[in-house]
Design a protein around this motif. Structure first.
Motif, PDB file in Angstrom:
ATOM      1  N   PRO A  14      -5.761   1.430  -7.551  1.00 63.08           N
ATOM      2  CA  PRO A  14      -7.307   2.450  -7.395  1.00 63.08           C
ATOM      3  C   PRO A  14      -6.926   3.185  -6.367  1.00 63.08           C
ATOM      4  O   PRO A  14      -5.844   2.889  -5.545  1.00 63.08           O
ATOM      5  CB  PRO A  14      -8.223   1.625  -6.743  1.00 63.08           C
ATOM      6  CG  PRO A  14      -7.709  -0.301  -6.340  1.00 63.08           C
ATOM      7  CD  PRO A  14      -6.075   0.142  -7.089  1.00 63.08           C
ATOM      8  N   VAL A  15      -7.173   4.377  -6.265  1.00 61.69           N
ATOM      9  CA  VAL A  15      -7.029   5.515  -5.389  1.00 61.69           C
ATOM     10  C   VAL A  15      -8.074   5.538  -4.302  1.00 61.69           C
ATOM     11  O   VAL A  15      -9.652   5.611  -5.047  1.00 61.69           O
ATOM     12  CB  VAL A  15      -6.334   6.789  -5.741  1.00 61.69           C
ATOM     13  CG1 VAL A  15      -6.193   8.121  -4.504  1.00 61.69           C
ATOM     14  CG2 VAL A  15      -5.323   6.933  -6.612  1.00 61.69           C
ATOM     15  N   LEU A  39      -3.427   5.374  -0.481  1.00 61.38           N
ATOM     16  CA  LEU A  39      -4.110   5.808  -0.021  1.00 61.38           C
ATOM     17  C   LEU A  39      -3.837   7.060   0.656  1.00 61.38           C
ATOM     18  O   LEU A  39      -2.523   7.412   0.797  1.00 61.38           O
ATOM     19  CB  LEU A  39      -4.719   4.935   1.437  1.00 61.38           C
ATOM     20  CG  LEU A  39      -4.983   3.271   1.853  1.00 61.38           C
ATOM     21  CD1 LEU A  39      -4.396   2.703   2.660  1.00 61.38           C
ATOM     22  CD2 LEU A  39      -6.285   3.587   0.589  1.00 61.38           C
ATOM     23  N   LEU A  40      -5.046   8.067   0.711  1.00 60.49           N
ATOM     24  CA  LEU A  40      -4.332   9.555   0.452  1.00 60.49           C
ATOM     25  C   LEU A  40      -5.498   9.981   2.401  1.00 60.49           C
ATOM     26  O   LEU A  40      -6.461   9.285   2.135  1.00 60.49           O
ATOM     27  CB  LEU A  40      -5.603  10.623  -0.618  1.00 60.49           C
ATOM     28  CG  LEU A  40      -4.932  10.217  -1.994  1.00 60.49           C
ATOM     29  CD1 LEU A  40      -5.096  10.763  -2.738  1.00 60.49           C
ATOM     30  CD2 LEU A  40      -2.913  10.060  -1.690  1.00 60.49           C
ATOM     31  N   THR A  41      -4.752  10.129   2.841  1.00 59.12           N
ATOM     32  CA  THR A  41      -5.080  10.837   4.805  1.00 59.12           C
ATOM     33  C   THR A  41      -6.208  12.161   3.988  1.00 59.12           C
ATOM     34  O   THR A  41      -6.850  12.539   4.530  1.00 59.12           O
ATOM     35  CB  THR A  41      -4.259  11.510   5.427  1.00 59.12           C
ATOM     36  OG1 THR A  41      -2.844  12.379   4.898  1.00 59.12           O
ATOM     37  CG2 THR A  41      -3.351  10.014   4.976  1.00 59.12           C
ATOM     38  N   VAL A  44      -8.228  12.109   6.812  1.00 54.70           N
ATOM     39  CA  VAL A  44      -8.223  10.781   7.920  1.00 54.70           C
ATOM     40  C   VAL A  44      -7.384   9.869   7.831  1.00 54.70           C
ATOM     41  O   VAL A  44      -6.303  10.925   7.805  1.00 54.70           O
ATOM     42  CB  VAL A  44      -9.356   9.437   6.321  1.00 54.70           C
ATOM     43  CG1 VAL A  44     -10.601   9.512   6.497  1.00 54.70           C
ATOM     44  CG2 VAL A  44      -7.959   9.408   5.602  1.00 54.70           C
ATOM     45  N   SER A  45      -7.227   9.076   8.924  1.00 56.70           N
ATOM     46  CA  SER A  45      -6.301   8.996   9.666  1.00 56.70           C
ATOM     47  C   SER A  45      -6.700   7.012   9.769  1.00 56.70           C
ATOM     48  O   SER A  45      -7.838   6.394   9.458  1.00 56.70           O
ATOM     49  CB  SER A  45      -6.444   8.805  11.598  1.00 56.70           C
ATOM     50  OG  SER A  45      -6.140  10.483  11.020  1.00 56.70           O
ATOM     51  N   LEU A  75       0.983  -0.679  -0.137  1.00 54.91           N
ATOM     52  CA  LEU A  75      -0.402   0.377   0.073  1.00 54.91           C
ATOM     53  C   LEU A  75       0.743   1.008  -0.004  1.00 54.91           C
ATOM     54  O   LEU A  75       2.073   1.488   0.621  1.00 54.91           O
ATOM     55  CB  LEU A  75      -1.124   0.276   1.288  1.00 54.91           C
ATOM     56  CG  LEU A  75      -2.136  -1.145   1.608  1.00 54.91           C
ATOM     57  CD1 LEU A  75      -2.628  -0.682   2.550  1.00 54.91           C
ATOM     58  CD2 LEU A  75      -2.839  -1.501   0.194  1.00 54.91           C
ATOM     59  N   VAL A  76       0.505   2.472  -0.992  1.00 53.41           N
ATOM     60  CA  VAL A  76       1.194   3.680  -0.282  1.00 53.41           C
ATOM     61  C   VAL A  76       0.288   4.782   0.064  1.00 53.41           C
ATOM     62  O   VAL A  76      -0.872   4.698   0.016  1.00 53.41           O
ATOM     63  CB  VAL A  76       1.347   3.978  -2.359  1.00 53.41           C
ATOM     64  CG1 VAL A  76       2.542   5.615  -1.958  1.00 53.41           C
ATOM     65  CG2 VAL A  76       2.652   3.332  -2.552  1.00 53.41           C
ATOM     66  N   ILE A  77       0.348   5.220   1.338  1.00 50.57           N
ATOM     67  CA  ILE A  77       0.273   6.430   1.925  1.00 50.57           C
ATOM     68  C   ILE A  77       0.894   7.638   1.543  1.00 50.57           C
ATOM     69  O   ILE A  77       1.903   7.394   1.532  1.00 50.57           O
ATOM     70  CB  ILE A  77       0.398   6.255   3.505  1.00 50.57           C
ATOM     71  CG1 ILE A  77      -0.394   5.131   3.321  1.00 50.57           C
ATOM     72  CG2 ILE A  77      -0.818   7.376   3.707  1.00 50.57           C
ATOM     73  CD1 ILE A  77      -0.921   4.124   5.249  1.00 50.57           C
TER      74      ILE A  77
END
Length: 207
Positions: A73-74, A51-53, A135-136, A25-27
């Motif tokens: 997917p984003v 994943l985007l915070t 989000v966290s 996963l990439v954040i």
């Protein structure tokens, strides 16, 4: 689960590559996507999701290239669904750093609650204040939280940007972060990691 940290983009935003069972996963890929792609190639990883915070410009600069190269997917909270493609919302226009945007919106809206993507299981907390869709991500098995720009070591996220709100931010931190076990490691969007217990005791913004 292994955690790789990169400081990417114009502001050296913390990007996290999570590795487990040949998957990743990439954040918050804030820029320099080739750095992340190279690390995944070296470890023969299949990217499951981006994943985007939140969707401020310094957290999204590498999104489009990663999505195109990996077909991953984003995920982004629905309150910022239009920010990826709109420089007037994601702040790049406000800070006059050039146009930073993606060619398309997020693939999925990430909602609070339990999630499983590939080999990864985690909890999503809606932690607005720095931005409305912040989000966290809490990975209980590793006892780590990826907090974006909500909480920093000895600091908190700024709330003087458009759509920011100080009282909302403090409430988010108290309800969703300080309630976690004190030994929980908090990985922020900028700067060094910290722990929940340390911030409870020493963060002047929260005492």
């Amino acid at each position: 689960m292994n955690i790789h940290l990169f400081q990417l983009g114009l502001l050296g935003t913390n990007c996290y590559l999570l590795q487990k069972d040949g998957e990743a996963l990439v954040i918050d890929p804030g820029g320099d996507p080739q750095t992340v792609l190279q690390k995944m190639q070296e470890n023969n990883l299949k990217l499951q999701a981006i994943l985007l915070t939140h969707a401020h410009f310094d957290h999204i600069g590498g999104v489009e290239t990663l999505r195109e190269k990996t077909e991953a997917p984003v995920y982004l909270h629905e309150k910022e669904s239009s920010w990826l493609t709109d420089p007037s919302l994601n702040g790049s226009e406000f800070f006059q750093v050039g146009t930073i945007s993606t060619s398309q919106s997020a693939d999925y809206s990430i909602k609070p609650g339990h999630h499983k993507i590939g080999s990864f299981t985690f909890e999503v907390f809606h932690t607005p204040g720095h931005s409305p869709g912040s989000v966290s991500f809490w990975f209980e098995e590793k006892d780590v939280l990826f907090a974006g720009d909500t909480l920093f070591r000895q600091g908190i996220g700024r709330t003087d940007l458009p759509f920011g709100d100080h009282e909302t931010l403090i409430q988010s931190i108290q309800e969703h972060i300080l309630s976690l076990p004190e030994e929980t490691t908090v990985y922020p969007g900028h700067g060094p990691a910290t722990q929940v217990g340390e911030e409870k005791r020493t963060n002047s913004f929260l005492i």
